[in-house]
Structures are given as C-alpha cells and as structure tokens.
Design a protein around this motif. Sequence first.
Motif, PDB file in Angstrom:
ATOM      1  N   THR A  52      -9.611   5.704   1.182  1.00 53.49           N
ATOM      2  CA  THR A  52      -8.801   6.873   0.868  1.00 53.49           C
ATOM      3  C   THR A  52      -8.995   7.365  -0.555  1.00 53.49           C
ATOM      4  OG1 THR A  52      -7.131   6.175   2.475  1.00 53.49           O
ATOM      5  CG2 THR A  52      -6.425   7.747   0.787  1.00 53.49           C
ATOM      6  N   TYR A  53      -9.090   6.427  -1.510  1.00 50.21           N
ATOM      7  CA  TYR A  53      -9.037   6.814  -2.920  1.00 50.21           C
ATOM      8  C   TYR A  53     -10.369   6.714  -3.659  1.00 50.21           C
ATOM      9  CZ  TYR A  53      -4.015   6.924  -2.259  1.00 50.21           C
ATOM     10  OH  TYR A  53      -2.756   7.229  -1.813  1.00 50.21           O
ATOM     11  N   MET A 103      -7.236   1.444   1.453  1.00 53.34           N
ATOM     12  CA  MET A 103      -7.065   2.248   0.244  1.00 53.34           C
ATOM     13  C   MET A 103      -8.384   2.600  -0.440  1.00 53.34           C
ATOM     14  SD  MET A 103      -3.500   0.959  -1.456  1.00 53.34           S
ATOM     15  CE  MET A 103      -3.350   2.432  -2.471  1.00 53.34           C
ATOM     16  N   LYS A 140      -3.020   5.086   8.407  1.00 56.41           N
ATOM     17  CA  LYS A 140      -3.226   4.391   7.144  1.00 56.41           C
ATOM     18  C   LYS A 140      -1.873   4.140   6.491  1.00 56.41           C
ATOM     19  CE  LYS A 140      -7.690   6.556   5.989  1.00 56.41           C
ATOM     20  NZ  LYS A 140      -8.391   7.354   4.951  1.00 56.41           N
ATOM     21  N   GLN A 141      -1.707   2.965   5.898  1.00 55.79           N
ATOM     22  CA  GLN A 141      -0.440   2.652   5.248  1.00 55.79           C
ATOM     23  C   GLN A 141      -0.155   3.601   4.085  1.00 55.79           C
ATOM     24  OE1 GLN A 141       1.723   0.174   6.489  1.00 55.79           O
ATOM     25  NE2 GLN A 141       0.240   0.446   8.124  1.00 55.79           N
ATOM     26  N   GLU A 142      -1.217   4.037   3.408  1.00 56.67           N
ATOM     27  CA  GLU A 142      -1.020   4.918   2.252  1.00 56.67           C
ATOM     28  C   GLU A 142      -0.594   6.328   2.654  1.00 56.67           C
ATOM     29  OE1 GLU A 142      -5.551   4.312   2.806  1.00 56.67           O
ATOM     30  OE2 GLU A 142      -3.697   3.134   2.948  1.00 56.67           O
ATOM     31  N   ASP A 143      -0.605   6.632   3.947  1.00 56.76           N
ATOM     32  CA  ASP A 143      -0.126   7.926   4.422  1.00 56.76           C
ATOM     33  C   ASP A 143       1.357   7.899   4.778  1.00 56.76           C
ATOM     34  OD1 ASP A 143      -2.589   9.105   4.099  1.00 56.76           O
ATOM     35  OD2 ASP A 143      -3.218   8.794   6.174  1.00 56.76           O
ATOM     36  N   GLY A 182       0.812  -1.211   0.000  1.00 57.62           N
ATOM     37  CA  GLY A 182       0.000   0.000   0.000  1.00 57.62           C
ATOM     38  C   GLY A 182       0.848   1.266   0.000  1.00 57.62           C
ATOM     39  N   ILE A 183       1.991   1.226   0.694  1.00 56.55           N
ATOM     40  CA  ILE A 183       2.917   2.356   0.683  1.00 56.55           C
ATOM     41  C   ILE A 183       3.428   2.595  -0.734  1.00 56.55           C
ATOM     42  CG2 ILE A 183       5.117   3.208   1.584  1.00 56.55           C
ATOM     43  CD1 ILE A 183       4.628   1.452   4.078  1.00 56.55           C
ATOM     44  N   ALA A 203       0.496   3.933  -3.038  1.00 57.19           N
ATOM     45  CA  ALA A 203       0.227   5.355  -2.818  1.00 57.19           C
ATOM     46  C   ALA A 203       1.323   6.219  -3.433  1.00 57.19           C
ATOM     47  CB  ALA A 203       0.117   5.629  -1.324  1.00 57.19           C
TER      48      ALA A 203
END
Length: 352
Positions: free
Chosen positions: A215-216, A212, A332-335, A123-124, A127
């Motif tokens: 978030t998206y 995700m 969140k991992q995407e942050d 996820g990192i 993103a």
Amino acid sequence: MRKIAVLGIGKVGDLAALLLHESGFDVTGFDRRTPRRTRRYRVEQVDVADTAVLREKLSEFDAVLSCLPYNLNIEVANAAHAASIHYFDLTEDVPTTKHIIELSKSSKGLMAPQCGLAPGFVGIVGASLIGEFDRCRSVRMRVGALPQNPTGLMGYSFNWSPEGVVNEYLNDCEVIEGGERKWVSPMEWHETLYIDGVKLEAFTTSGGLGTMCDTYHGVVDNIDYKTMRYPGHMELMNFFFHELLMRERRELAGEILVHAKPPVDHDVVYVHVAAEGTIDEHLSRKEFVRAYRPIEIAGAERTAIAWTTAGSVVAVIEMVRDGLLPNSGFLKQEDIPLAAFLQTRTGAFYGQ
C-alpha cells in the motif's frame, strides 16, 4: 451476514465466538475436540482438517472465521471461496495471505485475512497515524504480548500459538527502507525502548506489517514492524534456533518452548506505533502507545492477548455486517478507519 462459523475453539476462538454471539450473530463453533463445557453458542466436533467435511459444513453459513494454526488456513480459504462466503482469519503467514489475495480476485465474498493484533489492529493504527501527515517519512510498529511478571532468562510465556511464534521468528521480514522494499532477516535490527517505565527490546519478526508495504511503497519511505520482548530474549532465541539448529525442527521447537514456558493468566500486550512526517511543512512525530491488560468480558476475566486478538477480528466483522466496509474482494487492514473501528461494540474495548 448473519450465520458465521468459527473454526478452532481455543482461548481466542472461544472468545471471538462469544463476542460474535453477543453482537447478534448466529454462531456455530467447530473444533476437533469434544466440547468440555456448555457454551452460549453451538459447538460441533468436526475434523476441520478434513477438506471434504469442511466444504460441506461451510455451505450452510454466510461467513467463516478461522482461528486455526496458520498452516490450515489455505484450505479453509479455498472452502470459503468455493462456498461464496466471507472469509476472516488471524494469520501472520505471508504465503497464506498471498494465496488469499489471488482467491479474492474471483471471490463473491470478502476475503479478509490478518484481522488479529499484528497484523491487524496495529496496521489500522499505523494507517491512521500516516493519514495525519501531509507527508509521512516513517512509521514504526511494535507489539509485544508478554507476562506481567516474567521469570527466568527468557522472560516469556507462550500465550499465543507456538506455531505462529516459531513462524514469525524464522521467516524473513518485509520492510521499506529508504523508499525501497526489502526482505530482512528475523530477530535482527535490535533496539531498546520503554513503555510506562518498563524496559523492552524490539527486533524484526515476520508478517506483522500485513500488506502495508504494498500500500505505502512510494508513499512512505520507511516502514518496519518489530516484536517487543523483555531484554535478553532475542539473544536466547537466536541461540536456540540457530546455534542449536532448532530452526530445522520447527514442530519440536514449539513443543519444547511451550513445555518450558506455558501460558499465564496475568499478561500484558504492549502496542507502540510511531510515525514521523511533515504537517504544514513542520516536522512532527505522532505516537500511539498502550499497555493492554486482562479485562472482564461476559462475566470472566480474559487475557490481554485473547481479547486484543479476538476483539480486533470481531470489530472488523461487525463493520462488514453494518456496511462500513466492503463485502467482496480483498480487505487490507490499513483500509479500515480507526475511528469507526473504535466505535463498534467490540472495538470500544481498545479505547478504554
């Protein structure tokens, strides 16, 4: 954040505890089994499923990392919340994460589930690729933890938790398709792909996207996650779980599969993340494709699945300690910025 408890000292938990110790943390491991050998960090024999004992133990720490089966994590998160300490785990289980999100609304510490490989590192990366576009139309994330030298029709070995594998093979999967959030069945949406000339198949499994879709949604029109295996695996697993009705006997299914396909030392973790979108009004595609193999850490060779999973969560914990990430609420991992992740002591393994 200095004193950290690590629950579950298996291959991943042991390596995570060792990496944390080498990164300067005061680590204590807890496991229901008596330690078989001396380690560089303290280990105590504790029934981590005993809620009262767990809460008493965690009151002495600044943070807890759960490397336990997913079904035990809710009580660990509850105990961390009650003790007002930071919480980290590796879970792919969606209901567990939803519970932790609710806890985070009143938490004094950071609640950070899904810090492993998928969800987690993938996820990192996803993103990071999304951020390279003016407008991203799709991101496809694929991860496979496999034996380097497969045998048999299944072409697999259970180097990961059997409970986790069965869970992701049977639970519904969230995706974004054509701008709409949807739930789709696992072990479907079959596709073929190649990494380093190796032919692989990919199919939907549960939990790999983490948060995700939250978030998206409304930002990226198409997002999905799939597990990669050697060709033929998905068909055999559908037969096993659905035609033989092993989906109704999950615990037994895990026992049968591990008995037939025990862990191996020579494994490989494939990561394939691809995003498409526009940059300056031109359509473009960005890819992050890696094949991670065992490496030597602290004087011993570590399997690819162990170090990619343990390394991801330890890198995140280092970033929290160093003030690069929030120290309260829900993470969140995407942050998590990929560049900063790769610059940590442990995250640097992924850049090799």
